[in-house]
Scaffold this motif. Structure first.
Motif, short mmCIF file in Angstrom:
data_model
loop_
_atom_site.label_atom_id
_atom_site.label_comp_id
_atom_site.label_asym_id
_atom_site.label_seq_id
_atom_site.Cartn_x
_atom_site.Cartn_y
_atom_site.Cartn_z
N HIS A 146 0.82 -1.21 0.00
CA HIS A 146 0.00 0.00 0.00
C HIS A 146 0.85 1.25 0.00
N GLU A 147 0.29 2.29 -0.62
CA GLU A 147 0.94 3.59 -0.51
C GLU A 147 0.35 4.30 0.70
N ILE A 148 1.19 5.04 1.35
CA ILE A 148 0.73 5.85 2.48
C ILE A 148 0.80 7.30 2.02
N THR A 149 -0.04 8.16 2.53
CA THR A 149 0.01 9.57 2.12
C THR A 149 1.44 10.10 2.29
N SER A 150 1.81 11.06 1.44
CA SER A 150 3.21 11.50 1.45
C SER A 150 3.59 12.15 2.78
N THR A 151 2.62 12.70 3.48
CA THR A 151 2.95 13.25 4.80
C THR A 151 2.05 12.61 5.85
N ILE A 152 2.67 12.32 6.97
CA ILE A 152 1.96 11.81 8.15
C ILE A 152 2.30 12.80 9.25
N TYR A 153 1.32 13.45 9.82
CA TYR A 153 1.67 14.45 10.84
C TYR A 153 0.66 14.45 11.98
N PRO A 154 1.10 14.97 13.14
CA PRO A 154 0.20 14.99 14.28
C PRO A 154 -0.95 15.97 14.06
N ALA A 155 -2.12 15.63 14.55
CA ALA A 155 -3.26 16.55 14.49
C ALA A 155 -3.92 16.58 15.87
N LEU A 156 -4.77 17.55 16.08
CA LEU A 156 -5.34 17.80 17.42
C LEU A 156 -4.19 17.85 18.43
#
Ligand SMILES: Cc1cc2nc3c(=O)[nH]c(=O)nc-3n(C[C@H](O)[C@H](O)[C@H](O)COP(=O)(O)OP(=O)(O)OC[C@H]3O[C@@H](n4cnc5c(N)ncnc54)[C@H](O)[C@@H]3O)c2cc1C
Length: 544
Positions: free
Chosen positions: A211-221
């Motif tokens: 699977h491809e993962i979104t190009s950015t993974i970042y913290p939210a909330l």
């Protein structure tokens, strides 16, 4: 040696080192958080006799459920729409949320003995105000269904093997041994608060499986950190409503969010800030942005300007103190270079302009966030475009399903992230049993058939029009969708149309259809059915 673990929940015996190469499960669920538990429950309810195993690296399940909502667990919200989420497309998110709606979620928990109450903010909490109530109810249902939980079973690797007939089997591997299963759910969450067990390794497993993962993974909330020595950090502990505006340096607006804000010794927190954080991170990654606060969110620059002009001999400080906490009022005067004893009439044009800006467009010099360590959710993940949303099955790897925070969906604060976990887990559960079910195929081809079933004629009517469907009816809906039917529901979530056209249907499914009290239309075009099956629907008078 066999797993032999049927005692579930926090008492579950740790089966570390007990698995050997011969271990086999019908369904392996990696991750027993909110989403994994829902998937397990709905898989178990669909086909109780199958072996469903939850593997979790943590020593205890449900850490996030227990810490959620300050230990009270904000289960969902009074109103949930795709606009409350980010990440994948709203249309895709809507498809999943529509399968287990907010009223159905309330009903689901009610039937597990968890009553929810609505708070003025629209958030729904258990009436006990204890997150433990939610977790124990879920674990109780898991136990009732005989689902096995293996605590301390972190999954390090997964190998997918496809045979000549195109059937895929998964070998799930960890320091404890390995487990082989034809169905696999990745419900490992994202990367937020890694000490709970969700450290992002699930995303790595998804990648290894193709699977491809979104190009950015970042913290939210996540709380925002201000630059060192920023004046606002002197006001730590002050909470107040504010309107935050994120814009490009050109002035083009990116996002506006109003709500409560908390000043901390490092920067900013509180619901409005947490909601704004994902937008700030996403936007600031590729351009210069500006975040400002209006400390009087109900008003605007023109009004404050006019108020200051009308002050006459009244004190500017008194004007601010009537509307804002003292310490903030004094800081705003200091920044605008207005002496504490200045009256309105003595304000210079320059001072007035500075003060209006400080009150309505206070620049927040954000230097970063407090990161995944404290973030409530992860932005990014497996894009929904790679998932069949009717089943949460991978479009790339047959037999692999996803649910919960591992998906590229993050909600705003208020119970939305759990709603995503409940809904996506619910959608993933029943299809895990597809083709594991022994389907009895029909005897005679009757051609095109459309049956109208008025609700009053339907058997087993145990909910009136206008009420949310019962768990049995939800299980029936899940079975029908799992078997390939298209269903339509009314505003309360009750099934009003079932379309099996061209699909195989069996006696059992027909019987379940007959129990749907609000069913208006049943389409069986091209289905092979026999008279005995039709009798399951009740009197033949129902035929149009
Ligand atoms: C402090 C805090 C408060 C929150 N409050 C709320 C709230 O009130 N309302 C709301 O809607 N949302 C809230 N959230 C967000 C919500 O908790 C999550 O979105 C939700 O729990 C995600 O569920 P999940 O099952 O997808 O993942 P998780 O709950 O993260 O569960 C994933 C599970 O997978 C296991 N796992 C991970 N990797 C592996 C591996 N390699 N092998 C085996 N097991 C693995 C983990 O141990 C964990 O048990 C909060 C989050 C935090 C951090």
């Amino acid at each position: 040696m066999t797993l032999g673990l049927h005692i579930t929940g926090q008492q579950g015996r740790n089966c570390l080192n007990e698995m050997n190469a011969s271990e086999h499960a019908d369904v392996a669920i990696v991750g027993g958080g909110a989403a994994g538990l829902l998937a397990a429950i709905w898989a178990g309810r669909t086909e109780p006799k199958r072996r469903i195993v939850i593997l979790d690296g943590a020593k205890r399940l449900g850490a996030k459920i227990l810490i959620a909502g300050g230990g009270r667990c904000n289960v969902t919200n009074e109103k949930v729409t795709p606009k409350d989420f980010w990440g994948s497309s709203p249309n895709a998110i809507k498809k999943v949320l529509g399968r287990l709606t907010q009223p159905q979620t309330i009903e689901f928990f009610a039937e597990l003995g968890v009553k929810l109450k609505r708070e003025p903010t629209g958030k729904l909490f258990p009436t006990t105000d204890k997150a433990k109530t939610v977790l124990e109810a879920l674990l109780g249902e898991v136990e009732r269904l005989g689902i096995e939980i293996c605590l301390g079973h972190r999954v390090e690797n997964i190998k997918a093997v496809t045979n000549d007939s195109g059937e895929t089997t998964f070998e799930v591997v960890g320091p404890w041994g390995h487990l082989v299963s034809p169905r696999l759910v990745l419900a490992t969450g994202g990367k937020s608060v890694p000490k709970t067990g969700s450290d992002g390794h699930g995303l790595e497993l998804a990648k290894r499986l193709g699977h491809e993962i979104t190009s950015t993974i970042y913290p939210a909330l996540v709380p925002l950190q201000l630059t060192d020595g920023a004046p606002l950090t002197r006001l730590s502990g002050i909470a107040l409503p504010a309107r935050l505006q994120l814009s490009e340096t050109s002035g083009k607006r990116i996002e506006t969010i109003s709500g409560d804000l908390l000043l901390t010794h490092k920067g900013l927190s509180g619901p409005a800030v947490l909601d704004m954080s994902r937008h700030w991170i996403a936007a600031s990654a590729d351009r210069a942005v500006r975040l400002t606060a209006n400390w009087l969110p109900e008003t605007d620059e023109e009004t404050v300007q006019a108020d200051l002009l009308d002050l006459g001999k009244r004190s500017v400080r008194a004007y601010l103190r009537e509307r804002l906490p003292d310490r903030l009022a004094e800081l705003l005067l200091e920044i605008a270079e207005v002496p504490l004893d200045q009256t309105g009439v003595d304000l210079t044009k320059h001072q007035r302009k500075n003060l209006v800006t400080a009150v309505c467009s206070f620049p927040l010099d954000v230097q970063g966030t407090l990161g995944f360590k404290v973030a409530e959710v992860t932005a990014g993940g497996v894009p929904l475009s790679q998932i069949d949303l009717k089943t949460m099955q991978s479009r790339l790897v047959p037999g692999l399903h996803f649910c919960g925070e591992i998906c590229d969906v993050d909600g705003r604060i208020g119970g939305f992230n759990f709603q995503w976990a409940w809904s996506s887990g619910y959608v993933a559960g029943p299809p895990l049993m597809r083709n594991l079910l022994s389907v009895l195929f029909c005897l005679a081809l009757l051609g095109s058939l459309s049956i109208g079933c008025s609700s009053s004629d339907s058997p087993a009517v145990d909910n009136a029009a206008g009420q949310a469907p019962t768990q049995d009816q939800m299980a029936t809906e899940a079975m029908l969708v799992n078997a390939g039917a298209r269903v339509e529901k009314d505003g309360n979530g009750a099934v009003v149309l079932v379309d099996f056209s061209g699909k195989p249907i069996d006696d059992n499914l027909m019987k379940r259809i007959g129990t749907l009290p609000q069913l208006q239309k049943l389409l069986l075009r091209g289905c092979a059915i026999n008279n005995a099956m039709l009798e399951r629907l009740g009197s033949p008078k129902e035929l149009q």
